[in-house]
Design a protein around this motif. Structure first.
Motif, PDB file in Angstrom:
ATOM      1  N   PHE A  28       9.542  11.308 -13.137  1.00 49.77           N
ATOM      2  CA  PHE A  28       9.423  10.045 -12.415  1.00 49.77           C
ATOM      3  C   PHE A  28       8.263  10.071 -11.432  1.00 49.77           C
ATOM      4  N   ALA A  29       7.847  11.251 -11.006  1.00 47.79           N
ATOM      5  CA  ALA A  29       6.656  11.336 -10.156  1.00 47.79           C
ATOM      6  C   ALA A  29       5.434  10.826 -10.912  1.00 47.79           C
ATOM      7  N   GLN A  30       5.358  11.158 -12.202  1.00 48.05           N
ATOM      8  CA  GLN A  30       4.267  10.627 -13.026  1.00 48.05           C
ATOM      9  C   GLN A  30       4.385   9.118 -13.182  1.00 48.05           C
ATOM     10  N   ILE A  31       5.609   8.647 -13.421  1.00 44.43           N
ATOM     11  CA  ILE A  31       5.819   7.211 -13.622  1.00 44.43           C
ATOM     12  C   ILE A  31       5.480   6.433 -12.355  1.00 44.43           C
ATOM     13  N   GLU A  32       5.850   6.975 -11.199  1.00 40.22           N
ATOM     14  CA  GLU A  32       5.568   6.287  -9.940  1.00 40.22           C
ATOM     15  C   GLU A  32       4.070   6.099  -9.725  1.00 40.22           C
ATOM     16  N   VAL A  33       3.277   7.099 -10.077  1.00 41.57           N
ATOM     17  CA  VAL A  33       1.816   6.969  -9.961  1.00 41.57           C
ATOM     18  C   VAL A  33       1.324   5.835 -10.846  1.00 41.57           C
ATOM     19  N   ARG A  34       1.820   5.782 -12.078  1.00 46.75           N
ATOM     20  CA  ARG A  34       1.380   4.747 -12.998  1.00 46.75           C
ATOM     21  C   ARG A  34       1.878   3.365 -12.556  1.00 46.75           C
ATOM     22  N   MET A  35       3.080   3.293 -11.965  1.00 48.09           N
ATOM     23  CA  MET A  35       3.575   2.017 -11.448  1.00 48.09           C
ATOM     24  C   MET A  35       2.684   1.512 -10.308  1.00 48.09           C
ATOM     25  N   THR A  36       2.320   2.410  -9.406  1.00 49.50           N
ATOM     26  CA  THR A  36       1.448   2.015  -8.299  1.00 49.50           C
ATOM     27  C   THR A  36       0.110   1.529  -8.831  1.00 49.50           C
ATOM     28  N   ASP A  37      -0.449   2.241  -9.810  1.00 48.80           N
ATOM     29  CA  ASP A  37      -1.708   1.813 -10.422  1.00 48.80           C
ATOM     30  C   ASP A  37      -1.578   0.424 -11.037  1.00 48.80           C
ATOM     31  N   TYR A  38      -0.449   0.178 -11.699  1.00 48.82           N
ATOM     32  CA  TYR A  38      -0.243  -1.118 -12.348  1.00 48.82           C
ATOM     33  C   TYR A  38      -0.139  -2.232 -11.317  1.00 48.82           C
ATOM     34  N   VAL A  39       0.577  -1.982 -10.237  1.00 46.52           N
ATOM     35  CA  VAL A  39       0.706  -2.980  -9.180  1.00 46.52           C
ATOM     36  C   VAL A  39      -0.666  -3.289  -8.575  1.00 46.52           C
ATOM     37  N   MET A  40      -1.485  -2.265  -8.380  1.00 48.76           N
ATOM     38  CA  MET A  40      -2.836  -2.469  -7.854  1.00 48.76           C
ATOM     39  C   MET A  40      -3.616  -3.435  -8.744  1.00 48.76           C
ATOM     40  N   ARG A  41      -3.581  -3.178 -10.061  1.00 50.64           N
ATOM     41  CA  ARG A  41      -4.351  -4.006 -10.998  1.00 50.64           C
ATOM     42  C   ARG A  41      -3.760  -5.408 -11.113  1.00 50.64           C
ATOM     43  N   ALA A  42      -2.433  -5.484 -11.202  1.00 44.54           N
ATOM     44  CA  ALA A  42      -1.787  -6.782 -11.436  1.00 44.54           C
ATOM     45  C   ALA A  42      -1.902  -7.717 -10.243  1.00 44.54           C
ATOM     46  N   LEU A  43      -1.819  -7.151  -9.037  1.00 51.86           N
ATOM     47  CA  LEU A  43      -1.782  -7.985  -7.838  1.00 51.86           C
ATOM     48  C   LEU A  43      -3.091  -7.944  -7.045  1.00 51.86           C
ATOM     49  N   GLY A  44      -4.012  -7.078  -7.429  1.00 42.45           N
ATOM     50  CA  GLY A  44      -5.289  -7.010  -6.728  1.00 42.45           C
ATOM     51  C   GLY A  44      -5.168  -6.501  -5.308  1.00 42.45           C
ATOM     52  N   VAL A  45      -4.302  -5.498  -5.090  1.00 41.93           N
ATOM     53  CA  VAL A  45      -4.112  -4.931  -3.756  1.00 41.93           C
ATOM     54  C   VAL A  45      -4.566  -3.474  -3.760  1.00 41.93           C
ATOM     55  N   ASP A  46      -4.744  -2.903  -2.556  1.00 41.47           N
ATOM     56  CA  ASP A  46      -5.159  -1.506  -2.484  1.00 41.47           C
ATOM     57  C   ASP A  46      -3.961  -0.585  -2.715  1.00 41.47           C
ATOM     58  N   ARG A  47      -4.228   0.719  -2.822  1.00 42.44           N
ATOM     59  CA  ARG A  47      -3.170   1.664  -3.167  1.00 42.44           C
ATOM     60  C   ARG A  47      -2.036   1.709  -2.140  1.00 42.44           C
ATOM     61  N   PRO A  48      -2.321   1.781  -0.838  1.00 45.19           N
ATOM     62  CA  PRO A  48      -1.199   1.806   0.112  1.00 45.19           C
ATOM     63  C   PRO A  48      -0.286   0.586   0.001  1.00 45.19           C
ATOM     64  N   GLU A  49      -0.869  -0.596  -0.186  1.00 46.94           N
ATOM     65  CA  GLU A  49      -0.054  -1.801  -0.317  1.00 46.94           C
ATOM     66  C   GLU A  49       0.710  -1.799  -1.642  1.00 46.94           C
ATOM     67  N   ALA A  50       0.055  -1.332  -2.692  1.00 43.84           N
ATOM     68  CA  ALA A  50       0.728  -1.263  -3.991  1.00 43.84           C
ATOM     69  C   ALA A  50       1.903  -0.298  -3.941  1.00 43.84           C
ATOM     70  N   ASP A  51       1.717   0.815  -3.262  1.00 38.03           N
ATOM     71  CA  ASP A  51       2.799   1.787  -3.152  1.00 38.03           C
ATOM     72  C   ASP A  51       3.947   1.236  -2.308  1.00 38.03           C
ATOM     73  N   ARG A  52       3.594   0.493  -1.261  1.00 34.50           N
ATOM     74  CA  ARG A  52       4.628  -0.132  -0.431  1.00 34.50           C
ATOM     75  C   ARG A  52       5.428  -1.146  -1.246  1.00 34.50           C
ATOM     76  N   LEU A  53       4.732  -1.970  -2.014  1.00 34.53           N
ATOM     77  CA  LEU A  53       5.412  -2.977  -2.822  1.00 34.53           C
ATOM     78  C   LEU A  53       6.278  -2.324  -3.899  1.00 34.53           C
TER      79      LEU A  53
END
Length: 216
Positions: A28-53
């Motif tokens: 799940f550590a791998q999946i979490e990284v990929r989820m954060t990356d996806y949120v960054m691309r989908a919502l156009g936010v930076d990594r800290p905000e994507a990780d928070r979301l």
């Protein structure tokens, strides 16, 4: 752990992540990284905000995907394909777990908040392919996630599971709340116990726990 507590069980429901493989595998550590990356691309936010979301949606909705779908109308199919595209190279077969699951009387299914193709890959890497009568992902719950009761109801209806004759094995305590309310026997699979009214049993060693049920 009194085996007679499971004498009535004919349907065995297993979560996947951190349940059918040890948490030390850190998939799940791998999946979490990929989820954060996806949120960054989908919502156009930076990594800290994507990780928070990512964390916020998981806490609020049960999964990050549910939050993205509810608040941003994200298409679930590409998301599920992307975030589960991880390496399973360090997973190894667990013959003791395979033998213990095989010996259980009745039907066995896997039900995960991930997707079914990912579950099939994990089961193959763990040497557990061919053991289960069904493999159900969040797509089979109409994308309603655990811990929502309607997610369990949807999957169990499709799988033909009768909760009063079933047991649920899960690493996330909150995902045992609905199964307990539905009348299932609940087992928390985790290194340390969590004392909650809806958790009836705990084990840090799933193969050993299941092996103790062989004489029921």
């Amino acid at each position: 752990m009194p085996a007679q507590d499971f004498a009535h069980v004919t349907d065995w429901v297993f979560d996947l992540d951190n349940t059918l493989y040890p948490p030390e595998a850190q998939l799940f550590a791998q999946i979490e990284v990929r989820m954060t990356d996806y949120v960054m691309r989908a919502l156009g936010v930076d990594r800290p905000e994507a990780d928070r979301l990512r964390r916020h949606y998981w806490q609020l909705y049960g999964t990050t995907l549910a939050g993205l779908m509810h608040e941003h109308d994200v298409d679930p199919a590409p998301y599920l394909t992307d975030v589960h595209d991880i390496s399973l190279d360090h997973l190894t077969p667990d013959l003791a777990l395979r033998d213990a699951i095989t010996a259980l009387p009745g039907r066995k299914i896997v039900y995960t908040n991930g997707c079914a193709p990912y579950a099939e890959r994990v089961l193959a890497a763990r040497g557990l392919s061919g053991l289960f009568d069904g493999i159900y992902g969040v797509e089979h719950a109409d994308f309603h996630p655990k811990p929502q009761q309607r997610a369990f109801e949807t999957v169990f209806a499709k799988a033909g599971i009768t909760p009063a004759r079933a047991a649920m094995f899960e690493d996330d305590p909150r995902n045992l709340t609905a199964p307990y309310a539905m009348g299932m026997r609940t087992v928390h699979v985790a290194p340390a116990p969590t004392r909650e009214p809806h958790i009836q049993h705990h084990t840090p060693d799933l193969p050993r726990f299941l092996a103790a049920l062989r004489h029921i």
